[in-house]
Scaffold this motif. Structure first.
Motif, PDB file in Angstrom:
ATOM      1  N   UNK A   1     -49.090  14.469 -20.100  1.00 56.55           N
ATOM      2  CA  UNK A   1     -50.326  14.793 -20.783  1.00 56.55           C
ATOM      3  C   UNK A   1     -50.569  16.306 -20.827  1.00 56.55           C
ATOM      4  N   UNK A   2     -50.173  16.994 -19.761  1.00 56.68           N
ATOM      5  CA  UNK A   2     -50.350  18.442 -19.689  1.00 56.68           C
ATOM      6  C   UNK A   2     -49.626  19.140 -20.837  1.00 56.68           C
ATOM      7  N   UNK A   3     -48.359  18.750 -21.084  1.00 50.93           N
ATOM      8  CA  UNK A   3     -47.589  19.365 -22.171  1.00 50.93           C
ATOM      9  C   UNK A   3     -48.279  19.181 -23.510  1.00 50.93           C
ATOM     10  N   UNK A   4     -48.842  18.009 -23.735  1.00 51.83           N
ATOM     11  CA  UNK A   4     -49.508  17.721 -25.004  1.00 51.83           C
ATOM     12  C   UNK A   4     -50.728  18.617 -25.193  1.00 51.83           C
ATOM     13  N   UNK A   5     -51.522  18.739 -24.150  1.00 49.86           N
ATOM     14  CA  UNK A   5     -52.722  19.562 -24.218  1.00 49.86           C
ATOM     15  C   UNK A   5     -52.363  21.038 -24.430  1.00 49.86           C
ATOM     16  N   UNK A   6     -51.379  21.509 -23.692  1.00 46.00           N
ATOM     17  CA  UNK A   6     -50.970  22.905 -23.823  1.00 46.00           C
ATOM     18  C   UNK A   6     -50.377  23.190 -25.193  1.00 46.00           C
ATOM     19  N   UNK A   7     -49.644  22.231 -25.747  1.00 50.30           N
ATOM     20  CA  UNK A   7     -49.105  22.413 -27.100  1.00 50.30           C
ATOM     21  C   UNK A   7     -50.241  22.608 -28.094  1.00 50.30           C
ATOM     22  N   UNK A   8     -51.295  21.833 -27.960  1.00 53.23           N
ATOM     23  CA  UNK A   8     -52.441  21.989 -28.854  1.00 53.23           C
ATOM     24  C   UNK A   8     -53.085  23.357 -28.734  1.00 53.23           C
ATOM     25  N   UNK A   9     -53.278  23.823 -27.517  1.00 55.17           N
ATOM     26  CA  UNK A   9     -53.903  25.133 -27.302  1.00 55.17           C
ATOM     27  C   UNK A   9     -53.013  26.271 -27.798  1.00 55.17           C
ATOM     28  N   UNK A  10     -51.732  26.198 -27.453  1.00 51.54           N
ATOM     29  CA  UNK A  10     -50.801  27.265 -27.853  1.00 51.54           C
ATOM     30  C   UNK A  10     -50.591  27.283 -29.364  1.00 51.54           C
ATOM     31  N   UNK A  11     -50.546  26.112 -29.959  1.00 47.89           N
ATOM     32  CA  UNK A  11     -50.373  26.037 -31.415  1.00 47.89           C
ATOM     33  C   UNK A  11     -51.562  26.655 -32.132  1.00 47.89           C
ATOM     34  N   UNK A  12     -52.754  26.432 -31.589  1.00 46.74           N
ATOM     35  CA  UNK A  12     -53.952  27.002 -32.182  1.00 46.74           C
ATOM     36  C   UNK A  12     -53.867  28.525 -32.229  1.00 46.74           C
ATOM     37  N   UNK A  13     -53.346  29.126 -31.181  1.00 44.85           N
ATOM     38  CA  UNK A  13     -53.192  30.584 -31.140  1.00 44.85           C
ATOM     39  C   UNK A  13     -52.204  31.049 -32.206  1.00 44.85           C
ATOM     40  N   UNK A  14     -51.075  30.350 -32.329  1.00 43.12           N
ATOM     41  CA  UNK A  14     -50.060  30.728 -33.319  1.00 43.12           C
ATOM     42  C   UNK A  14     -50.618  30.573 -34.735  1.00 43.12           C
ATOM     43  N   UNK A  15     -51.396  29.535 -34.963  1.00 47.35           N
ATOM     44  CA  UNK A  15     -52.002  29.349 -36.282  1.00 47.35           C
ATOM     45  C   UNK A  15     -52.897  30.538 -36.617  1.00 47.35           C
TER      46      UNK A  15
END
Length: 87
Positions: A1-15
Motif C-alpha cells: 500500500x505504501x508504494x501505491x500511495x507514494x506513487x500517487x504523491x510523486x506522480x503529482x509532483x512530476x505532473x
C-alpha cells in the motif's frame, strides 16, 4: 500500500513540473511532450509484459516509481549553462 500511495504523491509532483515546462512553450516543451507520450506507451507495455510474466502489482508499481523519480530529478534540476546560452 505504501508504494501505491507514494506513487500517487510523486506522480503529482512530476505532473506539476511537466505542466510548468509545457506552459513555457518552445522546443523544450515540444520535446517533453513527445518524451512524455513515448514513456507512457513504453511503461504500459512493460507493465503488461511484467504481469504476463507473473510479477506482482507491487513490483510493477515499484517500476513506475523508479521512472517517476528519474523524471522528477530531471525536470527539477536547474538549466545548464549551455541551455541558457541557447535561449
Amino acid at each position: 500500500m505504501w508504494n501505491w500511495m507514494m506513487l500517487g504523491l510523486e506522480s503529482n509532483r512530476v505532473i506539476g513540473l511537466r505542466m510548468a515546462k509545457l506552459m513555457r512553450g518552445g522546443k523544450a516543451a515540444q520535446r517533453e511532450a513527445h518524451r512524455m507520450v513515448s514513456e507512457k506507451m513504453f511503461a504500459a507495455a512493460k507493465a503488461g509484459i511484467s504481469l504476463m510474466a507473473g510479477a506482482s502489482a507491487d513490483k510493477i508499481v515499484a517500476q513506475y516509481r523508479k521512472k517517476v523519480a528519474a523524471n522528477a530529478k530531471r525536470l527539477s534540476r536547474k538549466q545548464t549553462r549551455r541551455r541558457r546560452k541557447l535561449r
